[in-house]
Scaffold this active site. Structure first.
Site: not given
Length: 1025
Positions: A106, A111, A156, A159-160, A383
């Site tokens: 992250s 993205t 982040n 962050s996704s 990840g």
């Protein structure tokens, strides 16, 4: 790529495969060198390693996109555009499907990388006006998914919190015509709980900050996010680095592009607002020890927004419906179970709404044309995660990364083996860590961790997280990659808690805490609450919670099983496509530009499996290149291949490497490529090329400059010849014209000279004008410079009259100028000269010579006069400054003895002065006259009246400035006519009644003496006339 090897000591190599020693320290050192030079991209073969720079580098411009468009993969420096362009070109040329897998921690930039790829396709792909809308929908789907699926975390700001796979569909022309999105494992637990320093999903804050007042009033919301429990747990509801207001505008614009209707948005925002109201429901314990809701304000708002009955919703939150065979029993819930039911409802509503949102976007991206299409997939997925506390989410994420790593290694090995076979090179088995054993440990049917977890969730009896851990020890305790505190050795036992187990992943060991595993895997929503949601009048919830679910008595799959199944489907999709990989790395935790945290990056390199991938790529040959490209670059190193090789490229490369001196173990020659085993071999070749390049460049430059100079010389020579020809013609014409003119002028002048004495007529007019002009022009150089200059240019006969007039004018002008330049003092001296002229001109010798000697105001300085004399003069009211003085020699009247005296003239009298005494005073009224000889001697005699009793007789003086002295005396006495210039002799008065004689004569030398007759004889030298 080879061109960058010359600067490898400073900026590293562009491909990690070319590292001389493929160790972890060399890997990090190369990454640091490139990062310090703002080179954030590096290859491992065809895999791209990207380091987040946390700053704008200006490498994503339109010109950069055009630079990478249609260029061979290794021709330009590593870039995300190179990955995108390579996938697009391969798809278009081979008509097969591709995918780009983007993974990393992250905050590593996953993205942003997917956005850059989408932007590249949007700009560089051919586009028609009718398909512009499809492209815009693809681009604008990102802001919507980020708003509902991204959140601020400690690592982040964007962050996704879900995995995303997007297929971009292209027609046979390579034009993007549609797309499809699949989401994986959205982090629903974030809806109800956030860690310190983290936030909920962006959409909640964007709605409160940017929503219109009318919308918020309709939803029953206030702008302050601190008022809502689900938004304030992380204590950073308002973040200065996140602009929620601007993001709301972007999302609103995206909704309009993706064709969300007003009704869709009203229902969607109603669900978002109902989640916030759910979090603010407070439960209290009643007298029976059951949960109750004393304030139903939030219940009413939820009921209004979701279209349900408020009392039915209240009952569902505080009671549970249990179904027996023939009857239903409603049991009240405890305070803790009611809170869990509330949170479960919030997570279920948000999770299914997110799924609906993805489906809605897909429906807007779908292409109605069912002809054959090719796709490029973008997989933006989490990840490998290793935290201090790792839970169920990290277990699923790391399981996903194990499967993707397995796919990456298998596909890389497969691609390597296929290339070797295609090139006819013997395949050498590569030793690597096969993580299939770990994947089986997690996913194997009936024996894997997920199956054990599902069994524990559905078995009768009190199942807990601890009992699940015990079952793991019983079932997989003997597995080499599994460990618990009970099974670990003495050293490892200290690092594992009683509720934890450890897995040895491909990237390293990770310890997981089982607390919450069963609850998160079950993700149960009480049937009573599900019934309420199925009866909702909100159209979105109707689609998300179907009545058919209530009729289906089968237990829904657990979260772990759902994730395993979706991951299997994803892998089937990826296996059918050609892969490209991007690994994103975060350089530091503080998001600071230019800061390289060695420990953090080493950790990511390990968990991203980059060293394992590098070892696989390096196991065979580090460098391979098509014969054409290799020969084109290095042909200058061999005389046989330079400058042109006429034969097959393979033979040319073979000739080239033999000349360079490659050893047999350093290379292999395939059918179309050369394979070089060691990077140092390539480096030596590149260094030799750099050296020869400078020599070749110098030689080429010299040849080219010589060619240019010869061309310039030839052009100049031709131009000079043309110019000379034209110039000679022009000169000849000019000369002919000049001669013709000269003949005419000479003819005219001859005729004019013949007729010069005739009256002015056409025959002599030009001659006369020329003569006049010539005379006037010459005269200006012969004009007299002063009055005494009598020279004048002799005029021709026809200009004598004009010349006389000009001469008179010139003389008058000189006189006028001379007169104007004379000062008053000078004028007085000249007037004295005039008087001198009247007295002496033609009468006395030496006069002519004295003309150019100006008179002085005095020949004696004031300092030369004795002070006593000055005192006597001042007593008579006579100023010494107004006196004229001259040194003289006085001759006695009787014996003619000579004595040095001073002769001083004042305005009233003349004085003969001895050093400190006035010897004689002669007042001007008593002056009878002044006599001097006609010769050049300086004798003057001042005659006085005999009646003046004060005077003893005349005064005999010898003066060097006789003309000056006599003139000044005559003018002061105003008796110019009394000056007598005598010849031969003169008489003077010795005493009253007695006279003497002075005789003047000429001789070879000057003498003054008393002769035998008692007379004074003055002999002077006669001057030449």
């Amino acid at each position: 790529m080879e061109g960058a090897l010359a600067a490898r000591d400073k900026v590293g190599v562009q491909d990690f495969v070319l590292l001389d020693a493929p160790s972890e320290s060399a890997f990090l050192d190369n990454l640091r060198k490139r990062f310090s030079e703002n080179l954030i991209y590096t290859y491992i073969g065809t895999l791209l390693v990207s380091v987040n720079p946390y700053q704008e580098l200006g490498i994503y411009t339109l010109s950069q996109m055009e630079l990478y468009q249609g260029v061979s993969f290794f021709e330009l420096p590593p870039h995300v555009y190179a990955i995108a362009d390579n996938a697009y070109r391969m798809m278009c040329s081979e008509l097969n499907n591709h995918f780009i897998l983007i993974s990393g921690e992250s905050g590593a930039g996953k993205t942003e990388a997917s956005k850059k790829i989408l932007q590249y396709f949007a700009v560089t792909c051919p586009m028609t006006e009718s398909l512009q809308r499809a492209r815009d929908r693809l681009l604008f789907s990102n802001p919507v998914l980020e708003a509902f699926g991204n959140a601020k975390t400690l690592r982040n700001d964007n962050s996704s919190r879900f995995g995303k796979y997007m297929d971009i569909q292209f027609d046979f022309k390579g034009i993007p015509v549609g797309g499809h999105i699949i989401s994986y494992l959205i982090e629903k637990s974030r809806v109800v709980y956030q860690n310190q320093g983290e936030r909920n999903f962006h959409i909640f804050y964007q709605l409160l900050e940017g929503g219109e007042e009318e919308l918020l009033a309709y939803l029953g919301l206030e702008r302050d996010p601190q008022l809502y429990k689900y938004l304030s747990q992380g204590r950073c509801a308002k973040e200065p680095c996140v602009n929620d207001k601007n993001d709301w505008k972007t999302v609103s614009n995206a909704f309009s592009v993706i064709d969300f209707t007003k009704d869709d948005l009203e229902n969607l925002f109603g669900i978002i607002a109902s989640v916030l109201h759910l979090g603010n429901i407070c439960f209290e314990e009643n007298q029976q020890g059951c949960a109750s809701v004393p304030d139903t304000h939030e219940i009413k708002w939820i009921a209004k927004l979701l279209g349900v009955h408020p009392w039915v919703l209240l009952e569902a939150l505080t009671h549970r419906k249990i179904e027996a065979k023939t009857e239903e029993v409603i049991c009240p819930l405890t305070l803790e179970l009611s809170a869990c039911a509330r949170d479960a409802m919030a997570k279920a509503v948000y999770g299914r709404t997110f799924t609906w949102l993805v489906n809605k976007i897909n429906s807007s991206l779908v292409n109605k044309d069912f002809t054959g299409k090719t796709v490029i997939g973008l997989l933006d997925i989490y990840g490998f995660e290793v935290f201090d506390k790792n839970g169920f989410e990290q277990f699923c994420i790391n399981y996903c990364n194990e499967k993707l790593q397995q796919l990456l290694i298998e596909r890389t090995l497969k691609a390597e083996q296929a290339e070797y076979e295609m090139e006819g090179i013997e395949w050498e088995p590569i030793q690597y860590f096969n993580n299939k054993i770990i994947c089986d440990l997690v996913e194997e049917r009936h024996k894997g961790i997920i199956s054990i977890l599902d069994e524990e969730c559905i078995r009768p009896g009190p199942a807990t997280d601890l009992s699940f851990l015990e079952r793991l020890e019983e079932k997989v305790g003997k597995h080499a990659h599994f460990e618990t505190r009970k099974l670990a050795g003495p050293k490892g036992r200290k690092k594992i808690g009683w509720m934890e187990f450890r897995l040895f992943h491909y990237a390293g060991e990770v310890t997981y805490c089982t607390r919450g595993f069963l609850e998160k895997n079950n993700d149960l929503l009480y049937r009573h609450l599900k019934e309420v949601l199925c009866r909702s009048k909100n159209r979105i919830l109707k689609e998300c919670f179907l009545v058919a679910e209530l009729e289906n008595r089968r237990r829904a799959p657990t979260v772990g099983t759902q994730f395993k199944n979706s991951l299997s489907s994803l892998l089937e999709i990826l296996i059918s496509k050609e892969p490209s990989y991007i690994r994103c790395i975060k350089p530091n935790e503080r998001k600071e530009p230019s800061k390289f945290d060695n420990f953090l990056i080493r950790h990511q390199v390990k968990y991203l499996g980059l060293m394992e991938h590098l070892r696989v790529r390096r196991a065979g040959f580090a460098y391979r290149r098509k014969y054409e490209y290799f020969l084109q670059r290095y042909k200058s190193l061999c005389p046989d291949t330079w400058p042109h090789w006429r034969g097959p490229p393979g033979e040319g490369v073979e000739r080239l490497i033999k000349y360079i001196g490659y050893k047999p173990e350093e290379y292999k020659l395939g059918r179309t490529k050369i394979f070089i085993r060691f990077p140092r071999t390539l480096f030596a070749t590149e260094d030799a090329f750099e050296f020869s390049k400078h020599q070749l460049v110098a030689r080429i430059q010299a040849t080219y400059k010589g060619c240019l100079e010869r061309r310039v010389y030839v052009r100049k020579r031709q131009a000079a010849i043309i110019l000379e020809a034209h110039w000679r013609g022009a000169l000849a014409r000019k000369e002919a014209k000049r001669r013709k003119w000269a003949v005419q002028i000479v003819r005219k002048f001859i005729k004019g000279f013949i007729n010069r004495n005739k009256p002015l007529c056409p025959d002599n007019e030009e001659f006369i004008v020329f003569v006049r002009k010539n005379y006037i022009l010459n005269l200006r150089y012969h004009v007299p410079k002063n009055v005494l200059d009598k020279s004048w240019l002799r005029p021709p006969g026809i200009l004598e009259t004009a010349s006389d007039l000009l001469r008179k004018m010139c003389t008058r002008n000189l006189v006028r100028k001379y007169c104007r330049g004379i000062t008053t003092e000078r004028r007085a001296l000249m007037q004295e000269k005039v008087v001198t002229s009247e007295i002496f001109r033609g009468k006395k010798e030496g006069y002519a010579e004295s003309l150019n000697q100006p008179f002085a105001n005095s020949r004696i300085d004031e300092g030369d006069i004795n002070p006593r004399v000055l005192q006597l003069l001042s007593s008579e009211k006579i100023q010494a400054r107004s006196c004229y003085g001259v040194p003289v020699i006085k001759h006695d009247r009787r014996g003619f003895k000579m004595r040095q005296r001073q002769l001083i003239f004042t305005q009233k009298a003349a004085y003969v002065v001895e050093s400190a005494k006035i010897k004689q005073k002669i007042e001007y009224p008593t002056l009878k006259g002044v006599s001097t000889s006609s010769l050049s001697d300086g004798i003057l005699v001042i005659h006085v009246l005999p009646a003046d009793i004060k005077q003893k007789g005349d005064v005999i003086l010898q003066c060097e400035h006789v003309f000056e002295a006599v003139t000044k005396l005559a003018m002061l006495a105003k008796k110019e006519n009394l000056v007598n210039v005598v010849q031969g002799s003169l008489q003077f008065c010795i005493s009253p009644g007695k006279e003497g004689t002075i005789v003047f004569d000429t001789g070879p030398e000057e003498q003054i003496y008393k002769d035998k007759n008692g007379q004074l004889t003055v002999v002077s030298v006669r001057m030449k006339s």
